[in-house]
Design a protein around this motif. Structure first.
Motif, PDB file in Angstrom:
ATOM      1  N   GLN A 107       0.813  -1.343  -0.121  1.00 30.39           N
ATOM      2  CA  GLN A 107       0.105  -0.165  -0.014  1.00 30.39           C
ATOM      3  C   GLN A 107       0.728   1.279   0.027  1.00 30.39           C
ATOM      4  N   LEU A 145       3.720   0.508 -10.053  1.00 32.44           N
ATOM      5  CA  LEU A 145       3.252  -0.745  -9.099  1.00 32.44           C
ATOM      6  C   LEU A 145       2.698  -1.909  -9.918  1.00 32.44           C
ATOM      7  N   TYR A 182      -1.917  -4.448  -5.108  1.00 33.46           N
ATOM      8  CA  TYR A 182      -1.575  -3.019  -4.292  1.00 33.46           C
ATOM      9  C   TYR A 182      -2.876  -2.439  -3.913  1.00 33.46           C
TER      10      TYR A 182
END
Length: 327
Positions: free
Chosen positions: A120, A138, A150
């Motif tokens: 996160q 990501l 994520y």
């Protein structure tokens, strides 16, 4: 312990998780033995979701989690960590793919996991949500097998709504408790519509909602409830949910008659679980006793409608003016 589906991942997680900030740092001294006992007890009680971050004790929390899980063996619980707060200065322009990859690789090493279950973004500056290249980085790490999924940990509802525009964001972590009710208004319905998991952090308002604090309570110098009262170190909303301490204490006294034959902490956790959009609440624990009590909150019966209405009235009258439009 009941389970809920973690959004679009399809994974099942316990509705009470383990928030591992306290076993890392910033909550006063927590011995290694107490930290390990707290985590072991939570897992024994059926907790299958652990939330940590690379900055919790500069990796102490991640390393303790890895040690416990390795010793236990068997099916591993869902472990979520966070990245970004190690940036110095902590500014949007520093959120580069290279920096994030370095953070993820260190967490993979510390957690002893080839593929992290969930990474996160750790309450980044608001401008980060307007930089698609951050989320593309990501996506690339997910494609490379370094992370399975994520999400984002946010301070504000508006940040959460913006983050949910990115299709790869599977979860939102946000402060949600009796003293922070704004997510109910727009965020929760949107989360249900998009099958986005909601992780409710600071569920006990930094301990205010345990009902155990008073004007005479003191905190260690290393405890954020002492050094971040006015947002000196990070967002003030993380400490007592942004509610002035004396205001919170007065509101707790109004809540006390509603609690019934359980503890206020369990009552406050059950209130969170009354909302369908919430996937998991992540109270922290500094010892085994606290960890067991947190897990036990899941066994409480549903709160009556009149109790829920009374709690909303207390929020509207006493707490809303201090927090509602700010976060």
């Amino acid at each position: 312990m009941r389970s809920r589906t973690f959004g679009r991942t399809g994974r099942q997680v316990s509705e009470i998780g383990f928030g591992a900030w306290a076993i890392g740092a910033s909550w006063g001294h927590v011995s290694e033995d107490d930290a390990i006992a707290a985590l072991e007890t939570a897992l024994d009680a059926g907790v299958t979701f652990i939330d940590t971050a690379d900055v919790y004790g500069d990796g102490r929390s991640e390393k303790l989690i890895a040690r416990v899980l390795k010793a236990r063996g068997g099916q591993r619980p869902f472990v979520a960590t966070k990245a970004g707060r190690r940036l110095n200065p902590h500014v949007a322009s520093a959120y580069t793919g290279e920096a994030l990859q370095g953070f993820v690789d260190r967490s993979r090493d510390y957690l002893e996991m080839q593929t992290l279950d969930l990474v996160q973004l750790h309450c980044p500056p608001t401008d980060v949500y307007y930089h698609p290249e951050v989320f593309a980085a990501l996506d690339a790490m997910k494609a490379a097998g370094k992370i399975a999924d994520y999400g984002v940990s946010v301070e504000r509802v508006e940040e959460a709504l913006k983050a949910m525009e990115y299709p790869g964001v599977v979860s939102i972590q946000i402060i949600f408790n009796i003293f922070r009710q704004r997510p109910i208004e727009r965020l929760f319905q949107r989360a249900i519509e998009t099958e986005t998991a909601i992780i409710a952090r600071v569920p006990l308002a930094s301990g205010l909602l345990t009902g155990k604090m008073s004007a005479a309570t003191t905190f260690d110098a290393s405890d954020h409830r002492q050094f971040n009262r006015h947002g000196e170190a990070f967002d003030v909303g993380e400490t007592f949910s942004g509610v002035p301490y004396d205001v919170g204490l007065a509101a707790v006294e109004k809540i006390r008659p509603l609690v019934g034959d359980t503890t206020m902490a369990k009552f406050a956790l059950k209130w969170i679980l009354m909302f369908e959009a919430v996937t998991v609440a992540i109270p922290g624990a500094k010892n085994a006793e606290q960890a067991l009590a947190n897990a036990d909150a899941a066994t409480l019966p549903p709160l009556p409608d009149e109790t829920m209405a009374a709690l909303k009235a207390i929020y509207d009258e006493d707490i809303r003016p201090y927090v509602h439009q700010r976060w």
